[in-house]
Scaffold this active site. Structure first.
Site, PDB file in Angstrom:
ATOM      1  N   LYS A   1       2.997   8.083  -1.188  1.00 19.65           N
ATOM      2  CA  LYS A   1       1.651   7.987  -1.763  1.00 19.65           C
ATOM      3  C   LYS A   1       0.781   6.986  -0.997  1.00 19.65           C
ATOM      4  CE  LYS A   1       0.569   5.646  -5.532  1.00 19.65           C
ATOM      5  NZ  LYS A   1       0.223   5.129  -6.872  1.00 19.65           N
TER       6      LYS A   1
ATOM      7  N   LYS B   1       8.194  -0.864  -9.671  1.00 18.48           N
ATOM      8  CA  LYS B   1       7.487  -2.140  -9.540  1.00 18.48           C
ATOM      9  C   LYS B   1       8.413  -3.334  -9.729  1.00 18.48           C
ATOM     10  CE  LYS B   1       2.683  -1.015 -10.316  1.00 18.48           C
ATOM     11  NZ  LYS B   1       1.427  -1.326 -10.999  1.00 18.48           N
TER      12      LYS B   1
ATOM     13  N   LYS C   1      -2.479   0.837  -2.125  1.00 22.34           N
ATOM     14  CA  LYS C   1      -3.052  -0.430  -1.664  1.00 22.34           C
ATOM     15  C   LYS C   1      -1.961  -1.431  -1.317  1.00 22.34           C
ATOM     16  CE  LYS C   1      -4.297  -1.089  -6.505  1.00 22.34           C
ATOM     17  NZ  LYS C   1      -5.460  -0.889  -7.366  1.00 22.34           N
TER      18      LYS C   1
END
Ligand code: AMP
Ligand code: TRP
Length: 346
Positions: A208, A125, A211
């Site tokens: 994966k 992230k 969103k």
């Protein structure tokens, strides 16, 4: 018989489930199959269940305040629409229970820098510019441990990507108990696995479903209408072969494996029995069957979610009641923690 009943009410107390989802925008089929579907199932098993919209985790990356509030309601609406009964499960948002942040601070002082530096989600992230990431993004797994241990939760259902954070939660519980010579925090069991702990992108079976993927075709969103769901499955990447009838035939075919996994999870059957059912079919034949099943199961959830979102007051009342119930459990556990570590509470 009576004994059995006694046993099961006792068991209910021994097994407490906690899990959380961040209100950071759209929900995907991955969230549903990897996490929320199981939340619903565990509610009707032998567990006391606590489900949380973790808004304090969400702000580890900046959130538009209006959107954060709406997204918080939306996750709550999704939980309820998917089948969580707020009269049985405790459903609330994290910031309404200040004990999370309070225990989070204590765990910041238990967790070690080296442990946090190993967290792969932080590396993913924060990306290349990690010096510019929020301190909260780095400390986040300690808050997640607090979410769980504040309720002495014994079982935590999550998708595969949260495994490392749950190991850290166990390390924090063990170190706290050791440092203060107590047997206070339980060593929590992750509940990962099941058919769809990792739902992959429809465009790339090695990534994966997320969103945050720039391509909307890579995922099924929980609000997608029937036409969109059909189109996305139709365009889903596949290989040229027919579907195998047995598991070894899925080897090195990540896209085939992913679609089979999704179908199995939606129809509540094992991969083996799905392959028995659809083995030999071409993708062109299988994809519409899959899409139809997805629409049949997801559209009532979307409809109910939209209805609830039109009644935000209803959601707010549910969350507020849930927060009251959560604090009744969390308050005494935080107090006891303060006592153990020597915080004066005059
Ligand atoms: P997040 O949306 O990242 O807060 O995730 C909420 C829950 O959904 C967590 O338990 C995740 O592990 C799970 N989850 C998210 N994406 C997927 C996926 N593609 N497959 C399986 N589980 C997922
Ligand atoms: N970290 C989880 C995620 O990104 C969300 C989360 C926060 C959570 N606190 C939790 C999950 C406690 C399970 C238990 O998806």
């Amino acid at each position: 018989m009576v004994d059995k009943e006694k046993q099961s009410s006792l068991k209910k107390f021994e097994k407490r489930v906690f899990s959380g989802v961040q209100p950071t925008g759209g929900l995907t089929l991955g969230n549903y199959l990897g996490a929320v579907k199981r939340f619903v199932e565990m509610q009707s098993e032998d567990y006391e269940t606590i489900y949380c919209v973790v808004d304090q985790h969400a702000i580890t990356a900046w959130q538009n305040p209006l959107e954060l509030r709406e997204n918080t309601r939306q996750i709550a609406a999704f939980f309820i629409a998917a089948g969580i009964d707020p009269n049985s499960a405790i459903l609330f948002n994290q910031s309404a229970v200040p004990e999370h942040a309070q225990l989070g601070w204590i765990f910041n002082c238990v967790a070690r820098m080296g442990w946090m530096q190993r967290m792969t989600q932080f590396k993913d992230k924060a990306g290349k510019n990690s010096q510019n990431a929020a301190l909260g993004l780095f400390a986040y797994p300690a808050l997640m441990a607090a979410d769980i241990l504040l309720y002495h939760a014994t079982h935590v259902p999550v998708g595969d990507d949260q495994k490392q954070h749950l190991e850290l939660t166990r390390d924090i519980a063990i170190k706290f108990n050791h440092d203060y010579k107590v047997d206070f925090f339980p060593v929590t069991e992750p509940v990962i696995g099941g058919t769809a702990s990792r739902v992959m992108s429809l465009r790339d079976g090695t990534k994966k479903m997320s969103k945050s993927d720039p391509s909307d075709l890579s995922r099924i969103n929980m609000g997608d209408d029937a036409d969109t769901i059909f189109l996305k499955f139709k365009k889903a990447k596949t290989d040229a072969g027919a579907l195998p009838s047995e598991i070894p035939g899925l080897k090195n075919r990540p896209e085939a494996e992913n679609l089979i996994t999704i179908y199995s999870a939606l129809s509540n059957q094992s991969i083996e029995s799905t392959l028995k059912e659809v083995g030999g079919k071409q993708f062109s034949e299988f994809k519409p069957i899959l899409a139809e099943l997805a629409v049949e199961l997801l559209s009532p959830i979307s409809t109910e979610m939209n209805r609830l979102m039109q009644n935000s007051e209803e959601i707010d009342i549910i969350l507020s009641k849930g927060a009251d119930r959560a604090r009744k459990i969390a308050g005494p556990i935080l107090q006891k923690t303060y006592e153990i570590i020597g915080m004066l509470q005059p």
